[in-house]
Write an enzyme that holds these catalytic residues in place. Sequence first.
Site, short mmCIF file in Angstrom:
data_model
loop_
_atom_site.label_atom_id
_atom_site.label_comp_id
_atom_site.label_asym_id
_atom_site.label_seq_id
_atom_site.Cartn_x
_atom_site.Cartn_y
_atom_site.Cartn_z
N HIS A 27 0.54 -1.19 0.12
CA HIS A 27 0.01 0.04 -0.07
C HIS A 27 0.91 1.36 -0.07
CE1 HIS A 27 -3.64 -2.47 1.89
NE2 HIS A 27 -3.24 -2.76 0.36
N THR A 45 -3.47 -8.81 10.87
CA THR A 45 -4.37 -8.00 9.76
C THR A 45 -5.75 -8.78 9.98
OG1 THR A 45 -4.82 -8.09 7.53
CG2 THR A 45 -3.33 -9.59 8.25
#
Length: 240
Positions: A120, A190
């Site tokens: 990201h 996550t």
Amino acid sequence: MQIPEKLSEIIKIAKKVCVLTGAGISAESGIPTFRSGGNSFVWKGMPFEQISSAQMVRDDLDAVWEWFDYRRKIYKDCQPNAGHIALADWENRFEYFNLITQNVDGLHERAGSKNVLELHGNINHSKCERCEKVYEMSAEDVPHKPETCEICGEKVRPDVVLFGEMLPFEIFQKAENKSRDCDLFFIVGTSALVYPAAGLAEIAKYSGATLIEINPEETPVTSFCDFTLKGKAGEILPLL
Ligand code: NAD
Ligand code: ZN
């Protein structure tokens, strides 16, 4: 937390290891995870999803920069924790080691990891909108610099994947290939809700890797993991 003996044995002989990290690994450094409040930020009346979007880069890049400069300033004062440091050490411990992260905070690098696949982007990098030259900013560069690209003069933007944007193709492909070809795959901190990153754990599992999750909470991948180590990354990773 007791590490299962069988897992210790597997780790001892593992040669190819992949680790995928998410916002949870930085929680103990004081950076809120997305779901624990990071997504409820409102910046100048705009919700997180709006100010961190591709549309906003087109509509008001100055506002996007203000928001990212603000976040960079906060992250600068956060330090890598024992989890980041353990993973930096793993680079020297295994024959092949790949660290894949969804985080943009740059804490893996600051802990000493050299080879990080940042799915990201990185909040400390900016990128020219035209020629895509990437600039590294130091933590002190608030507000960001350069203002415009030193090569082509176009505006620069944060080098972070925003809502409404694709992941960087080459980096993701590399992450996919590494996930397909490893003995052990750790999924750390996550929520595993966000595809395609969460799909990497599935790819690893179906390609024959042992899948290990480190998270204080259950996630959608928990049920098909071989080992679930329920707890904080900063406590469990150094034990491993
Ligand atoms: P998420 O917020 O959806 O999930 C965080 C997960 O971490 C949860 O499952 C939670 O149970 C777990 N967790 C909380 N504390 C933990 C700890 N001490 N040790 C281990 N696990 C812990 O985060 P996500 O899955 O990474 O997805 C959100 C998206 O938001 C990502 O794509 C990321 O780019 C972005 N984001 C990044 C940062 C950062 O760079 N630090 C911070 C917030 C959000
Ligand atoms: Zn340029």
